[in-house]
Structure formats: C-alpha cells, structure tokens
Design a protein around this motif. Structure first.
Motif, PDB file in Angstrom:
ATOM      1  N   LEU A   1      27.384 -10.475  81.747  1.00 27.10           N
ATOM      2  CA  LEU A   1      28.300 -10.071  82.819  1.00 27.10           C
ATOM      3  C   LEU A   1      28.987  -8.750  82.482  1.00 27.10           C
ATOM      4  O   LEU A   1      29.112  -7.864  83.332  1.00 27.10           O
ATOM      5  CB  LEU A   1      29.353 -11.160  83.055  1.00 27.10           C
TER       6      LEU A   1
ATOM      7  N   VAL B   1      31.448  -5.998  84.536  1.00 27.82           N
ATOM      8  CA  VAL B   1      32.517  -6.945  84.847  1.00 27.82           C
ATOM      9  C   VAL B   1      33.448  -7.041  83.632  1.00 27.82           C
ATOM     10  O   VAL B   1      33.009  -7.388  82.546  1.00 27.82           O
ATOM     11  CB  VAL B   1      31.937  -8.340  85.170  1.00 27.82           C
TER      12      VAL B   1
ATOM     13  N   LYS C   1      37.640 -11.083  83.856  1.00 29.24           N
ATOM     14  CA  LYS C   1      36.970 -11.487  85.099  1.00 29.24           C
ATOM     15  C   LYS C   1      35.666 -12.237  84.787  1.00 29.24           C
ATOM     16  O   LYS C   1      35.301 -13.202  85.470  1.00 29.24           O
ATOM     17  CB  LYS C   1      36.686 -10.229  85.932  1.00 29.24           C
TER      18      LYS C   1
ATOM     19  N   LEU D   1      34.492 -15.969  85.916  1.00 28.46           N
ATOM     20  CA  LEU D   1      33.217 -16.314  86.556  1.00 28.46           C
ATOM     21  C   LEU D   1      32.502 -17.426  85.787  1.00 28.46           C
ATOM     22  O   LEU D   1      31.943 -18.347  86.378  1.00 28.46           O
ATOM     23  CB  LEU D   1      32.301 -15.089  86.640  1.00 28.46           C
ATOM     24  N   LEU D   2      32.557 -17.346  84.458  1.00 27.60           N
ATOM     25  CA  LEU D   2      31.889 -18.366  83.655  1.00 27.60           C
ATOM     26  C   LEU D   2      32.641 -19.698  83.734  1.00 27.60           C
ATOM     27  O   LEU D   2      32.042 -20.765  83.624  1.00 27.60           O
ATOM     28  CB  LEU D   2      31.751 -17.900  82.201  1.00 27.60           C
TER      29      LEU D   2
ATOM     30  N   LEU E   1      34.188 -20.673  86.519  1.00 26.05           N
ATOM     31  CA  LEU E   1      33.713 -21.194  87.814  1.00 26.05           C
ATOM     32  C   LEU E   1      32.340 -21.824  87.652  1.00 26.05           C
ATOM     33  O   LEU E   1      32.056 -22.882  88.203  1.00 26.05           O
ATOM     34  CB  LEU E   1      33.618 -20.068  88.839  1.00 26.05           C
ATOM     35  N   SER E   2      31.506 -21.155  86.892  1.00 29.31           N
ATOM     36  CA  SER E   2      30.162 -21.657  86.637  1.00 29.31           C
ATOM     37  C   SER E   2      30.229 -23.021  85.959  1.00 29.31           C
ATOM     38  O   SER E   2      29.497 -23.946  86.297  1.00 29.31           O
ATOM     39  CB  SER E   2      29.422 -20.645  85.755  1.00 29.31           C
TER      40      SER E   2
ATOM     41  N   PRO F   1      24.783 -20.874  86.389  1.00 25.71           N
ATOM     42  CA  PRO F   1      24.864 -21.849  87.484  1.00 25.71           C
ATOM     43  C   PRO F   1      26.215 -21.756  88.186  1.00 25.71           C
ATOM     44  O   PRO F   1      27.235 -21.493  87.546  1.00 25.71           O
ATOM     45  CB  PRO F   1      24.726 -23.205  86.774  1.00 25.71           C
ATOM     46  N   GLY F   2      26.200 -21.965  89.485  1.00 29.52           N
ATOM     47  CA  GLY F   2      27.470 -22.052  90.209  1.00 29.52           C
ATOM     48  C   GLY F   2      28.062 -20.710  90.592  1.00 29.52           C
ATOM     49  O   GLY F   2      29.083 -20.656  91.261  1.00 29.52           O
ATOM     50  N   VAL F   3      27.441 -19.602  90.172  1.00 26.83           N
ATOM     51  CA  VAL F   3      27.906 -18.286  90.612  1.00 26.83           C
ATOM     52  C   VAL F   3      26.781 -17.668  91.437  1.00 26.83           C
ATOM     53  O   VAL F   3      25.687 -17.443  90.928  1.00 26.83           O
ATOM     54  CB  VAL F   3      28.263 -17.374  89.416  1.00 26.83           C
TER      55      VAL F   3
ATOM     56  N   ALA G   1      33.555  -3.899  90.332  1.00 28.82           N
ATOM     57  CA  ALA G   1      34.228  -3.772  89.037  1.00 28.82           C
ATOM     58  C   ALA G   1      33.944  -2.390  88.449  1.00 28.82           C
ATOM     59  O   ALA G   1      34.848  -1.725  87.926  1.00 28.82           O
ATOM     60  CB  ALA G   1      33.762  -4.868  88.082  1.00 28.82           C
TER      61      ALA G   1
END
Lengths: 421, 251
Positions: free
Chosen positions: A375, A380, A384, A388-389, A391-392, B93-95, B107
C-alpha cells in the motif's frame, strides 16, 4: 479479595416494592421468579470460570456518574428509512411509539402494568433457559428490575428496520429489557445504536418461530461507559437469526449471546468487530446449542486492539445428541497493533452427535508487513495504509451482515471513525 | 532519471551483504532490462529503491531526478514518481480495488500538494484504462487481487501504473506466472505507457518478455553487481548460452 457485599445480590434492589406493586400479573410473576434466580446464584465472582478474563466487579462496581462521552454513531443509518425509537437515559422518549405494518411496538413500562400480555411467554423465560449450564445472574437481575424496554410483536415482513437510538446524559444506570417475537414466516431487522447509560445492563430476548427471519445490527459507542448485554435467542425450524455488533468505544463491554437452535434446518450467525484503543476491555461470550437436525451456526469475531486494549472471546458450540448434520463454524481473531494489547480466547466445542462438521480457529497477529509495504509503495501514507488493512481485517465479520446497504453503512462508519482518530 | 551509485545493501537482521556496489544510470524515455541468475540481487535492488523495510544501505546513493530517495518513506518515493510492479502482488480482502486505486491516486496527489481527483473524473479515467487492459467492471469491484489469476494480478499492477502515471517504473519479474496471451496484454499495457519522459527498469529471468517490451539497454547482474551492459543482443546471448559463460568471463 472479594468484599462480602459482592457475594450477595442486593436484595432490596430485587424487591423493588413500587416496581413490583405497579406490575401486572404476568410481569410480577416473571420478576419474582427472576429475583429468586438471581438471589440463588448470587453475583458473578472473579473466580468463576465464566468470568475468567473479565472482572465482574468492574461492571458491578462501575462508576455510574461519569460524564457522557460523544456518540460517534450519531447520524448513522439516517439516510435509511427506519422505524425510529429513542431511548434517553433508559426512558423511551415518546408518548406513543411509532406504528408500522406487520408489527406492534410497545414499551415495557406501559405493558408491564397489564394483567395479560403476549410477552409473558418470552419475558424472563428465554433468560431462564439460558441460565444452564452456566449461571448468568446479572441477566436475571435485569429481568427482575428492568423498568424499560421495547416489546415488538412481528406478524409479517416488516419493510423498514426498527432503529433503537440510545443516548445518555452520562449520569444514568440503565437496565433495559427488550423482547422480540417473530411469528412463523415473519421478518424483521432491528438496529441498536448509541449508549443507554454510563452503566447499562441490557437484555434482548428473541423468539423466532419456524421460518421467521431476524436480523440484528448493533453499534456500541461512547467512551466512558460500562456495558453488559445478553441476547437470548430461541430459533425455530428453517428460521434465520443474525446478529452483528460493532464496538468502537467504551471502557468495558461484555456481550453475551446465548442461542438455542430448536428446529431443523435453521441458521444463525453471531458476528462482531471492535476497535479498541487504550482503556478498553471487550468481551464476547457466546453459547450456541444445536438441538435439531441440519442447522448451521457461525461465529465470526474480529478485534483490533492498541495501546493496552484487551479483547476476550469465549465461544462455545454445544451439539446435543441427535443434532446430526450440524454445521458449526467459529473464528475469533485479533489484530494487535502494538505489543501492549492482548487477546484472550477460549473456543470450545462439545459434541454428542456423530455426523457433524464443526470448525474453529483463533489467531492473534500484527499488521502484515508485506501488505503494508504494498500500500505504501502506491503512495498511501502509513497511517492510512494501516486503516485500510484494519478494514480488510474486519471485513469477514461485516460480510456476515445480510443487508448489503446496512453493511455498507457500517463500513463507511468504520472508515470515518478511523480517519477521525 | 534514476542514478544509482556504488549501492551497497545488507540485510538488516543478519550480516549478509546482497548488493555490493551497483552502478546504474537510467535516462528518461529509455527501457533498461536487468537479467541475472537467481540470488543475484535483482529483486533486492527493486525493493531497496522502492523503500521496503528490512534492508540497510551501507554505502552509495540513489537519486531520482537529482533527489536522494533512500531516506524517503515508501509513500514519498511513490509520490516522487517511483513505481514498483510487484512480482507477487498482495491480496487485500475486504478492500475494493476501486477504493484502493482512488486512495492511492489521491494520496499521491495530496503528498504533492495537488488537487484530489473527483469521484466522477476518477471513474471515467479508470474505466477507460481498465478497458485497454481488458479489466472488466467486476474485477474493479472485487477486493484487491483476491481471487485474481496470475495474469489478472499482473494486469492489475499495470492498471495501477497507468493510473498513477509514475516517471520511473520498475517491473519485478512481471512475466512470472503469465501465459503467452497474458504476457502480450501486459506488455501492450507497458508499451502504451512508454514515452520520452518515462523510464522503465524491467527485471526478468527470461528473454521472452523482452520480445514484447523491447529494451534499449540490457544489464546482467550477478553476485550483487552489474557485470555486463550491452544492447538487446545481450539478452539473446543469455537466452542461448545461459549465464555460465558471462560469469566465467568476469571470474
């Protein structure tokens, strides 16, 4: 060393004379029986196996006069059409509850005074059934003294979710008892957001009849609060029961969920995600009993912990003799963002049938450095990228939510919560 | 564009020297290829340049358009115009792929103090670029690289490159795990991005990728150093004779 006052339930509180006197026949009986249950079992003690990782006195002796913290879930689900019910410091804030097709909404405070009520077959009964094999005396205390709650009788498919929005001034000690009855083939979604009090003891009893569908989504927030919740569910044949909880604050949260699968071909899902930072203790304690053929149960818990936050998971699947073709799945995982946080897990399986598939897993891990680099190499920034990780990591729990719009709302809320931190 | 001078790199955790004095000068608009046997330090070079942790630069420097990059964070190097196409793209996963792409694009813009791309504009651009790479809407919606085939993952890398429009692109064994058709598609994607202001460093084991992405310069790397530099014919020589002859030459 436990103080003597912790050993016994405060009996004066359990013989709340004005409450008992104002109660109608049905609720008076339920309250007296619950009071007897609570007094017989006494308050949970630190040495109790079921309270191994969470100190019961942290809840029992919690400060109930803390200043209220800001609600982060304000406005969540506002863009959805919902049937809204507001609780403020443990009181329902409406003279008349909203009406909607295929369901009736009543307050416990008004229904409690009646001689006869549909809730009499559920109120305290599912809680009583959930006292075995492990005693949950604080739930019995709740049944005995709860002054308020929402009683929902669902007779068909309710089009919009019922949204319970709780707010607290912070000076409150709330004991709330909700009852939901889902008739055969009926459907309802119940959303709970906010905080009921500085300290709150919440019981939700749900009776889902054959072919019924119940979906529950809960967002627990507020920083300075202590909360103990119990869900007691009784699930009939071919019925579906799903509950998801997001916890994004609070000093102490213990969510117990006790489900009984009593009819064939039913399916249940108990899922949760929490973001814990600092003074945060979060306990999920789940007990699912399979007592019918060909039922599925899923437990999916994801905890993100940092700055000394503590996550607890105690999950049990009990498959009774004869509950063949049971499909049980249980996963509990923690993402530890630093070395100070901890995750304590006790997964259990107890199986008395021979044709079942049960899997369980529990892991603790840090951020995947390879993914983090991936990322960041795309520009990124680190913070941030960690969001994201995160959320993953919690995605699998959020995917348990059936309604994709509501799942998206939860995801957006999580994203906003993280970027605000 | 990118100047690497006497770069020495060891592993942070153990006392193992990987790069032992790499010198490279990559001009704008050119495609350079690095070939070399396993363990020669090719992937390490790509990781060190793009800012992966776990390595320690003990000597030397690397400059992107005259600016030292080795002290920058990975995201700063990306914003400065460096891009690494991974040999093994990571699954997240999930993103959603779109969320990821948009987060990355904006960004970088933010790091460069540029205005962020609006949702509408982003959607328009990403759809057009995805179409060229035969990436359908379904793939854009799915979680980053989750359930993607080897070819889809590499196409997704090239899509990211196309969206981020870097000046300096490093492709780390982009041909690994690709069948012939996928290699053509990926190469077309890369070739479409070739222009006079953009430089490529293509790391590969095999000459066949270089049939599709024609290099201007070919370097042979062995034992942590560039041991030989030549034109495209050098790659053909390796293909026919292997590395043994070259390694003997310098021994």
């Amino acid at each position: 060393m436990a103080a003597p006052s912790q050993q016994k339930v405060n009996t004066r509180a359990l013989c709340d004379a004005p409450l008992i006197e104002s109660s109608g026949v049905w609720s008076k009986e339920a309250r007296m029986m619950a009071s007897a249950r609570a007094q017989a079992s006494g308050l949970p003690q630190r040495r109790d196996e079921y309270w191994k990782y969470t100190r019961p006195d942290a809840f029992v002796h919690a400060d109930v006069t803390l200043q209220a913290s800001q609600r982060s879930s304000l406005g969540l689900f506002d863009q959805r059409a919902t049937i809204s019910v507001a609780f403020e410091d443990g009181q329902i804030q409406a003279a008349a509850l909203p009406s909607a097709a295929h369901c009736t909404l009543e307050s416990l405070s008004s229904a409690s005074g009646l001689d006869l009520h549909w809730a009499r077959d559920i109120y305290g009964h599912l809680e009583a059934a959930g006292q075995k094999p492990v005693q949950r005396s604080l739930a019995a205390v709740n049944t005995a003294v709860a002054r308020e709650g929402l009683l929902v009788n669902v007779t068909g498919a309710v089009a919009a979710p019922i949204h319970i929005q709780a707010t607290s001034s912070g000076q409150s000690d709330s004991t709330i008892h909700h009852v939901i009855k889902v008739a055969p083939g009926a459907e309802v979604t119940v959303i709970e957001t906010g905080q009921y009090g500085a300290r709150s003891n919440i019981v939700l009893e749900v009776d889902v009849a054959d072919g019924g569908r119940f979906q529950h989504i809960r967002v627990q927030d507020g920083n300075e609060r202590h909360m103990l919740t119990h869900i007691f569910g009784k699930i009939g044949a071919e019925a579906v029961f799903k509950t998801f909880t997001l916890t994004a604050g609070g000093q102490l949260t213990r969510n117990e969920c006790v489900l009984q699968l009593l009819g064939d071909d039913a399916s249940v899902s108990v899922a949760g995600a929490c973001l814990g930072d600092g003074d945060f203790h979060h306990d999920d304690t789940v007990f699912i009993t399979h007592d019918a053929v060909n039922c599925e149960s899923r437990q999916v818990f994801k905890k993100v912990l940092r700055n000394g936050a503590v996550g607890v998971f105690q999950g049990k699947i009990l498959v009774k003799a004869g509950a063949q073709k049971t499909d049980g799945y249980q996963i509990s995982q923690s993402l530890l963002l630093d070395d100070d946080s901890q995750f304590l897990a006790k997964p259990e399986l107890e199986i008395y049938a021979d044709d079942v598939a049960c899997s369980h897993g529990s892991t603790s891990g840090a951020i995947d450095v390879q993914a983090l680099f991936y990322l960041r190499s795309r520009g990124v920034p680190e913070a941030k990228a960690i969001d994201l990780l995160t959320l993953s990591f919690v995605a699998e729990a959020i995917e348990e939510i059936e309604d994709s719009d509501l799942a998206q709302d939860i995801l957006d809320h999580l994203t906003n919560t993280m970027s605000a931190q | 564009m990118l100047n690497i001078k006497n770069l020495h790199v060891k592993l942070e955790e153990e006392d193992k020297q990987i790069l032992k004095g790499v010198n490279l000068s990559l001009e704008p608009g050119k495609v350079h290829a690095i070939m070399g046997p396993n363990g020669s330090g090719k992937s390490t070079l790509s990781y060190v340049l793009s800012g992966k942790g776990g390595y320690e630069v003990t000597e030397g420097a690397a400059q992107l358009e005259g600016v030292d990059i080795l002290d920058m964070e990975a995201e700063e190097r990306a914003a400065a115009g460096l891009f690494l196409a991974f040999q093994y793209p990571v699954e997240i996963p999930g993103v959603g792929n779109m969320t990821f792409l948009r987060t990355a694009v904006n960004a970088q813009r933010k790091l460069r103090s540029e205005e962020e791309m609006s949702a509408g504009e982003f959607l328009k651009v990403v759809r057009a670029k995805a179409k060229d790479l035969k990436i359908d809407a379904e793939m854009l919606k799915r979680s980053v690289n989750v359930g993607f085939s080897g070819g889809e993952k590499k196409r997704n890398e090239i899509l990211q490159m196309a969206m981020l429009e870097p000046k300096m692109c490093i492709l780390d064994e982009t041909d690994s795990g690709l069948d012939v058709d996928a290699m053509k598609l990926v190469s077309q994607g890369v070739n479409a991005l070739r222009d006079e202001n953009r430089t490529f460093l293509v790391i590969t084991h095999y000459q066949r990728l270089l049939d599709h992405i024609k290099p201007d310069v070919v370097h042979i790397m062995a034992n942590g150093r560039i041991i030989k530099t030549g034109g495209p014919e050098l790659a053909l020589e390796v293909e026919q004779n292997g590395y043994a002859d070259l390694l003997e030459e310098i021994a």
